[in-house]
Design an enzyme around this catalytic site. Structure first.
Site, PDB file in Angstrom:
ATOM      1  N   HIS A 132       0.827  -1.209   0.000  1.00 11.04           N
ATOM      2  CA  HIS A 132       0.000   0.000   0.000  1.00 11.04           C
ATOM      3  C   HIS A 132       0.874   1.278   0.000  1.00 11.04           C
ATOM      4  O   HIS A 132       2.073   1.211  -0.229  1.00 11.04           O
ATOM      5  CB  HIS A 132      -0.994  -0.017   1.175  1.00 11.04           C
ATOM      6  N   GLU A 173      -1.547   0.786   8.032  1.00 15.20           N
ATOM      7  CA  GLU A 173      -0.784  -0.358   7.547  1.00 15.20           C
ATOM      8  C   GLU A 173       0.357   0.102   6.644  1.00 15.20           C
ATOM      9  O   GLU A 173       1.468  -0.448   6.703  1.00 15.20           O
ATOM     10  CB  GLU A 173      -1.703  -1.320   6.781  1.00 15.20           C
ATOM     11  N   GLU A 198       1.713 -11.384   6.002  1.00 19.40           N
ATOM     12  CA  GLU A 198       0.812 -10.606   6.854  1.00 19.40           C
ATOM     13  C   GLU A 198       1.357 -10.762   8.274  1.00 19.40           C
ATOM     14  O   GLU A 198       1.243 -11.826   8.888  1.00 19.40           O
ATOM     15  CB  GLU A 198      -0.621 -11.146   6.759  1.00 19.40           C
TER      16      GLU A 198
END
Length: 337
Positions: free
Chosen positions: A127, A164, A301
């Site tokens: 991201h 994040e 993750e």
């Protein structure tokens, strides 16, 4: 018969005119001194030429000539009969002198040598914090081989608002440092140096064009509270359009297994309790970053940002350093370091 205009005869008893005699002596003296002066000067010059320092032949107050002051110390100190250029720099021009005395820029540090010397690793910070202000751009659909998907997403946040994207960039930079210390060449897909993105297609292309020996995309999950732990996402075997993962499925699984073991050991975090059956490994065919990769690649993750206990770890700089080290150790193990 005497001419009246002629000088009178000398007085008796004197054969020389006194005035003429003095003139004759003075003329002789002047001529003598004039003849001796050049010789004396020449002798003095020779004496000075061959006299060493401290000979006393040169007056202390005598200024140096322009040619002497322009010489370098090595030329001024040359022994008689030696080549004055010996011991001097190659050029005594002002520009050369300035260039040799100017401070040279500090050389770039030599790359570290280690078990990953000659290897290339691409690290993909998931991201971009700017995506929140560029939703129109990141919502554009791109082809991932098995279908179409958004160019990118905003990513999640903790309940307190820690993004994040900020987490993934911090861990990725720490990971780069750890890998470079092992001798690897590390390429980041971005460093928040662009307003949004890059798209998932570009992220895959960066790893492919770098011919990376390993690619890791760093993320954190955003599921409901109570779901804890990390997991590694592996590419499924897919073929369609630009996607063909047949060659990378095997090595990508090995990479993922290496990272999972080292990550758990270094961070103390357990594999996810909500998927992967406790292995910490999950296979997916809907991620463009994996489908379009031609190099061994996995997603990690690192934890669940929506769970308070996991969030406490993810927001800790000390824990993020452990996370980066655990991933690095897994990559080193995969690449045979």
């Amino acid at each position: 018969m005497r001419n009246d205009n002629s000088p009178p005869p000398p007085e008796s008893g004197s054969s020389i005119d006194p005035d003429r005699s003095w003139f004759t002596r003075r003329s002789t003296l002047v001529v003598g001194v004039a003849a001796l002066a050049p010789a004396a000067l020449a002798g003095w010059v020779l004496t000075q030429a061959f006299a060493g320092p401290g000979s006393g032949g040169q007056a202390p107050s005598a200024p140096l000539s322009a040619s002497h002051s322009a010489l370098t110390p090595g030329q001024r100190d040359a022994k008689p009969g030696s080549d004055p250029s010996e011991g001097a720099s190659a050029s005594t021009s002002p520009s050369a002198s300035q260039s040799t005395t100017a401070a040279a820029p500090a050389p770039a540090p030599a790359p570290a040598k280690g078990p990953l010397t000659g290897r290339t690793v691409v690290v993909d910070p998931g991201h971009n914090a700017g995506n929140f202000e560029h939703t129109d751009e990141i919502d554009q659909q791109v082809d991932i081989g098995t279908g179409r998907k958004e160019c990118d997403t905003t990513g999640t946040t903790t309940n307190a608002g820690y993004k994040e994207a900020d987490f993934t960039l911090d861990v990725s930079r720490r990971l780069r440092t750890a890998l470079e210390a092992q001798g690897a060449k590390v390429v980041l897909t971005h460093q928040a140096d662009r307003p949004w993105g890059p798209c998932i297609t570009e992220r895959a292309r960066i790893g492919n064009e770098a011919k990376a020996d390993a690619v890791v995309s760093v993320h954190a999950d955003g599921v409901s509270s109570g779901n804890r732990g990390f997991h590694i996402i592996l590419p499924a075997k897919v073929k369609g359009g630009a996607a063909d993962t047949a060659k990378i499925v095997g090595p990508s699984r090995e990479l993922g297994e290496r990272i999972a073991g080292n990550f758990a050991r270094t961070t103390g975090s357990a594999p996810a309790n909500y998927l992967g059956s406790g292995t910490g490994l999950v296979v997916r065919d809907d991620l463009g970053g994996l489908n379009l990769s031609t190099q061994p690649k996995v997603f990690i993750e690192c934890g669940n940002m929506r769970d308070a206990k996991d969030a406490a770890q993810l927001t800790s700089p000390e824990w993020r350093q452990k996370a980066a080290q655990g991933i690095a150790d897994g990559i080193v193990g995969f690449l045979g370091g």
